[in-house]
Design a protein around this motif. Structure first.
Motif, mmCIF file in Angstrom:
data_model
loop_
_atom_site.group_PDB
_atom_site.id
_atom_site.type_symbol
_atom_site.label_atom_id
_atom_site.label_comp_id
_atom_site.label_asym_id
_atom_site.label_seq_id
_atom_site.Cartn_x
_atom_site.Cartn_y
_atom_site.Cartn_z
ATOM 1 N N ARG A 143 0.828 -1.216 0.000
ATOM 2 C CA ARG A 143 0.000 0.000 0.000
ATOM 3 C C ARG A 143 0.856 1.257 0.000
ATOM 4 N N HIS A 147 2.593 1.659 -3.392
ATOM 5 C CA HIS A 147 1.575 1.980 -4.390
ATOM 6 C C HIS A 147 1.141 3.439 -4.256
ATOM 7 N N LEU A 163 -5.047 -3.102 -5.435
ATOM 8 C CA LEU A 163 -4.026 -2.101 -5.765
ATOM 9 C C LEU A 163 -4.058 -1.846 -7.270
#
Length: 232
Positions: A22, A25, A48
């Protein structure tokens, strides 16, 4: 770490791996997420958007190379993040070869095979290999023999790789988290017969911060080993 770096991540579906994925990303890096099967790959890609997936079962490291030969691999890899892991507790007198083998395959042999497979790209990029190990990789306790053996082996893999690849500009970091709030930790508590309170243990986001700190260190230095302990 280069702008728009490409990271190959195992274990991105939960816990520490999900937190790391996360964070990377969110800052716009390219992700290649390892999944054990096509269904899991679809779930990871949905969580994602824009991330790519590679399907390969870490429990069967002998077939990883074959699996990857039928898929499109990234041309550039700036980091390989080994975060997947499995645990099954039990006394030495009770553990079967099947239980030993599963933990050794996922926690040690698969990381070795993934590293072998992606080393050419990592050398070109002068990339970074991060092994999320465990406190059990430094000390074994009763009922932890198979898991700790796999993690002691992972430390040996990382140490040897660091010596071998230093001249190629590949950095290698081992991170040794203490007990971290995750589905794995809930399973461990169940196996130990204890109640599970996630607030007692490290937040996966804190371990993710540690991993990103190692990745983002300027090129003139290398974090080799980091131990992260619960702060409460």
């Amino acid at each position: 770490m280069a702008l728009m770096a490409t990271h190959v991540i195992s274990g991105a579906g939960s816990g520490i791996g999900a937190a790391v994925a996360r964070r990377l990303h969110a800052r716009g890096d390219d992700l290649v997420l390892l999944a054990r099967d096509a269904g899991r790959a679809k779930e990871l890609a949905a969580a994602l958007p824009g991330a790519r997936t590679l399907v390969g079962d870490l429990a069967d490291p002998d077939r990883l190379s074959w699996a990857f030969s039928h898929q499109t691999l990234p041309d550039r890899i700036d980091s390989l993040l080994h975060i997947a892991g499995v645990v099954d507790l039990g006394a030495v007198g009770d553990l079967t070869p099947k239980t030993w083998r599963h933990q050794l395959n996922v926690n040690l042999l698969a990381p070795a095979e993934l590293t072998r497979h992606f080393l050419p790209q990592l050398r070109v990029a002068q990339g970074h290999v991060v092994f999320v190990n465990s406190g059990a990789g430094l000390r074994a306790h009763a009922d932890w023999s198979a898991y700790a053996a796999s993690k002691h082996g992972l430390k040996a893999l990382a140490d040897a790789l660091r010596d071998e690849e230093h001249g190629n500009g590949v950095r290698v970091t081992s991170v040794y988290p203490g007990r971290t709030a995750s589905a794995m930790q809930a399973k461990v508590h169940h196996q130990e017969g204890k109640s599970y309170d996630p607030d007692r243990w490290i937040d996966p986001e804190s371990v993710a911060t540690t991993v990103l700190t190692a990745l983002d260190l300027p090129r003139d230095a290398e974090v080799t080993d980091l131990t992260v302990r619960p702060g409460r």
